[in-house]
Design an enzyme around this catalytic site. Structure first.
Site, PDB file in Angstrom:
ATOM      1  N   ASN A   8       0.862  -1.185   0.000  1.00  0.00           N
ATOM      2  CA  ASN A   8       0.000   0.000   0.000  1.00  0.00           C
ATOM      3  C   ASN A   8       0.902   1.240   0.000  1.00  0.00           C
ATOM      4  O   ASN A   8       1.544   1.539   0.997  1.00  0.00           O
ATOM      5  CB  ASN A   8      -0.887  -0.045   1.265  1.00  0.00           C
ATOM      6  CG  ASN A   8      -1.662   1.249   1.479  1.00  0.00           C
ATOM      7  OD1 ASN A   8      -1.793   2.075   0.568  1.00  0.00           O
ATOM      8  ND2 ASN A   8      -2.179   1.422   2.689  1.00  0.00           N
ATOM      9  N   TRP A   9       0.928   1.910  -1.135  1.00  0.00           N
ATOM     10  CA  TRP A   9       1.838   3.056  -1.262  1.00  0.00           C
ATOM     11  C   TRP A   9       1.288   4.320  -0.607  1.00  0.00           C
ATOM     12  O   TRP A   9       1.982   5.332  -0.552  1.00  0.00           O
ATOM     13  CB  TRP A   9       2.118   3.340  -2.747  1.00  0.00           C
ATOM     14  CG  TRP A   9       2.811   2.231  -3.469  1.00  0.00           C
ATOM     15  CD1 TRP A   9       3.183   1.015  -2.962  1.00  0.00           C
ATOM     16  CD2 TRP A   9       3.221   2.224  -4.843  1.00  0.00           C
ATOM     17  NE1 TRP A   9       3.791   0.258  -3.942  1.00  0.00           N
ATOM     18  CE2 TRP A   9       3.829   0.976  -5.105  1.00  0.00           C
ATOM     19  CE3 TRP A   9       3.126   3.154  -5.882  1.00  0.00           C
ATOM     20  CZ2 TRP A   9       4.350   0.643  -6.352  1.00  0.00           C
ATOM     21  CZ3 TRP A   9       3.633   2.817  -7.136  1.00  0.00           C
ATOM     22  CH2 TRP A   9       4.242   1.574  -7.363  1.00  0.00           C
ATOM     23  N   LYS A  10       0.032   4.277  -0.212  1.00  0.00           N
ATOM     24  CA  LYS A  10      -0.617   5.465   0.386  1.00  0.00           C
ATOM     25  C   LYS A  10      -0.472   6.666  -0.556  1.00  0.00           C
ATOM     26  O   LYS A  10      -0.474   6.483  -1.769  1.00  0.00           O
ATOM     27  CB  LYS A  10      -0.042   5.730   1.779  1.00  0.00           C
ATOM     28  CG  LYS A  10      -0.059   4.456   2.637  1.00  0.00           C
ATOM     29  CD  LYS A  10       0.234   4.666   4.074  1.00  0.00           C
ATOM     30  CE  LYS A  10       0.131   3.329   4.801  1.00  0.00           C
ATOM     31  NZ  LYS A  10       0.288   3.442   6.237  1.00  0.00           N
ATOM     32  N   HIS A  96      -9.269   1.254   5.643  1.00  0.00           N
ATOM     33  CA  HIS A  96      -7.918   1.403   6.197  1.00  0.00           C
ATOM     34  C   HIS A  96      -7.982   2.328   7.408  1.00  0.00           C
ATOM     35  O   HIS A  96      -8.781   3.266   7.442  1.00  0.00           O
ATOM     36  CB  HIS A  96      -6.970   1.977   5.134  1.00  0.00           C
ATOM     37  CG  HIS A  96      -5.542   1.966   5.584  1.00  0.00           C
ATOM     38  ND1 HIS A  96      -5.018   2.968   6.362  1.00  0.00           N
ATOM     39  CD2 HIS A  96      -4.551   1.060   5.410  1.00  0.00           C
ATOM     40  CE1 HIS A  96      -3.755   2.666   6.634  1.00  0.00           C
ATOM     41  NE2 HIS A  96      -3.444   1.514   6.069  1.00  0.00           N
ATOM     42  N   GLU A  98      -6.236   4.718   8.329  1.00  0.00           N
ATOM     43  CA  GLU A  98      -6.061   6.146   8.048  1.00  0.00           C
ATOM     44  C   GLU A  98      -7.366   6.759   7.555  1.00  0.00           C
ATOM     45  O   GLU A  98      -7.641   7.930   7.799  1.00  0.00           O
ATOM     46  CB  GLU A  98      -4.911   6.343   7.050  1.00  0.00           C
ATOM     47  CG  GLU A  98      -3.567   6.223   7.748  1.00  0.00           C
ATOM     48  CD  GLU A  98      -2.457   5.628   6.906  1.00  0.00           C
ATOM     49  OE1 GLU A  98      -2.538   5.665   5.678  1.00  0.00           O
ATOM     50  OE2 GLU A  98      -1.497   5.103   7.513  1.00  0.00           O
ATOM     51  N   GLU A 167      -4.736  -4.956  11.187  1.00  0.00           N
ATOM     52  CA  GLU A 167      -3.719  -3.912  11.258  1.00  0.00           C
ATOM     53  C   GLU A 167      -3.887  -3.120  12.559  1.00  0.00           C
ATOM     54  O   GLU A 167      -4.688  -2.179  12.622  1.00  0.00           O
ATOM     55  CB  GLU A 167      -3.862  -2.954  10.070  1.00  0.00           C
ATOM     56  CG  GLU A 167      -3.602  -3.596   8.740  1.00  0.00           C
ATOM     57  CD  GLU A 167      -3.033  -2.586   7.742  1.00  0.00           C
ATOM     58  OE1 GLU A 167      -1.931  -2.835   7.236  1.00  0.00           O
ATOM     59  OE2 GLU A 167      -3.676  -1.550   7.499  1.00  0.00           O
ATOM     60  N   GLY A 173       3.027   2.415  10.624  1.00  0.00           N
ATOM     61  CA  GLY A 173       3.944   3.524  10.387  1.00  0.00           C
ATOM     62  C   GLY A 173       4.747   3.925  11.617  1.00  0.00           C
ATOM     63  O   GLY A 173       5.380   4.978  11.636  1.00  0.00           O
ATOM     64  N   SER A 205       3.940  -2.002  10.221  1.00  0.00           N
ATOM     65  CA  SER A 205       5.394  -2.028  10.313  1.00  0.00           C
ATOM     66  C   SER A 205       6.021  -3.363   9.885  1.00  0.00           C
ATOM     67  O   SER A 205       6.979  -3.832  10.494  1.00  0.00           O
ATOM     68  CB  SER A 205       5.863  -1.635  11.722  1.00  0.00           C
ATOM     69  OG  SER A 205       5.519  -0.283  11.981  1.00  0.00           O
TER      70      SER A 205
HETATM   71  P1  PGA Z   1       3.214   0.419   7.545  1.00  0.00           P
HETATM   72  O1  PGA Z   1       1.710   0.605   7.016  1.00  0.00           O
HETATM   73  O2  PGA Z   1       3.747  -0.839   6.951  1.00  0.00           O
HETATM   74  O3  PGA Z   1       3.946   1.652   7.067  1.00  0.00           O
HETATM   75  O4  PGA Z   1       3.141   0.346   9.032  1.00  0.00           O
HETATM   76  C1  PGA Z   1       0.850  -0.490   6.904  1.00  0.00           C
HETATM   77  C2  PGA Z   1      -0.491  -0.053   6.373  1.00  0.00           C
HETATM   78  O5  PGA Z   1      -0.920   1.071   6.673  1.00  0.00           O
HETATM   79  O6  PGA Z   1      -1.165  -0.796   5.630  1.00  0.00           O
END
Ligand code: PGA
Length: 255
Positions: A8-10, A96, A98, A167, A173, A205
């Site tokens: 997931n590149w966000k 997600h 976020e 998650e 992150g 992470s």
């Molecule tokens: P991360 O993000 O690997 O940077 O912790 C995971 C995600 O948000 O899917």
């Protein structure tokens, strides 16, 4: 079943950077290394067409980071699942953390999006997970149960057509991965709530230095990778996890 390795590149990588990343990644990973794993790239919407062309003749699949629950209409700034499917996406992330925590997305909205994804034939990657405060307050299971029951309401029997990503928000992150024990415990809890055997993956992470340990456990059927998927070398190493796996499968005596 193939292990899921999703990146997931966000909101990272413009068109040029996306092209560069994929080409580099494809030069690092051999086709034969993809036999028993499904790599899914989930770039920003703006890079989807470029990636669709680049991965066209490869086993790599594409996903989108979000979609709206309506197929079209007066929803300025939103993106239709039908359109992303036409671009070549087979997967879409829904819920997600976020989006839940920064954009205020609710379980009800997530439920509508999941229904539409099912209807149009996109494989949803439904993200669930507790915050650090919820874990500290002993609410991990109740939070996840609510996310799953409300998210899947009306089509509980179809969860096996999706991928569930556990998650923990406190691990995303932050560099703080859940321990294998914590991840496995929640995976089992989720599995117990679902009516049919479903694919459950871990995210938070995930890095090249913890992938081997995570994937060694049979309960973890794949990973959703954020930060470490932005660097082709580290993502390639994550995809190639088995190569470096020198330990036998961790047997879990607790069930
Ligand atoms: P991360 O993000 O690997 O940077 O912790 C995971 C995600 O948000 O899917």
């Amino acid at each position: 079943m193939k292990a899921i390795i999703a990146g997931n590149w966000k909101m990272n990588k413009d068109n040029g950077q996306s092209r560069e990343l994929v080409l580099k990644l494809m030069s690092l990973v051999g086709i034969d290394e993809l036999k028993n794993r499904q790599v899914i790239l989930i770039p920003p919407f703006t890079s989807l067409s470029i990636l669709a062309e680049l991965v066209m003749n490869s086993p790599i699949k594409l996903g989108a980071q979000n979609m709206h629950w309506e197929r079209s209409g007066a929803f300025t700034g939103e993106v239709s699942g039908v359109f992303i499917k036409q671009l070549g996406c087979e997967y879409v992330i829904i819920g997600h953390s976020e989006r839940r925590h920064l954009m205020g997305e609710t379980n009800k909205e997530i439920n509508r999006k999941l229904k539409t994804a099912l209807d149009i034939g996109l494989i949803a990657i439904l993200c669930v997970g507790e915050t650090g405060a919820e874990r500290d307050a002993g609410q991990t299971e109740s939070v996840i149960e609510k996310q799953l029951t409300q998210g899947l309401e009306g089509f509980e029997n179809e969860a096996h057509k999706m991928i569930i990503a556990y998650e923990p928000v406190w691990a995303i992150g932050t560099g703080k991965t859940a321990t294998l024990e914590q991840a496995v415990e929640v995976h089992k809890f989720i599995r117990g709530l679902l009516k049919k055997p479903s694919t459950i993956i871990y995210g938070g992470s995930v890095k090249s230095d913890n992938i081997d340990q995570l994937m060694a456990h049979e309960e973890i059927q794949g990973v959703l990778v954020g930060g470490a998927s932005l660097d082709p070398e580290s993502f390639a190493r994550i995809i190639q996890y088995q190569k470096f796996l020198d330990k036998p499968k961790i047997s879990d005596s607790s069930d």
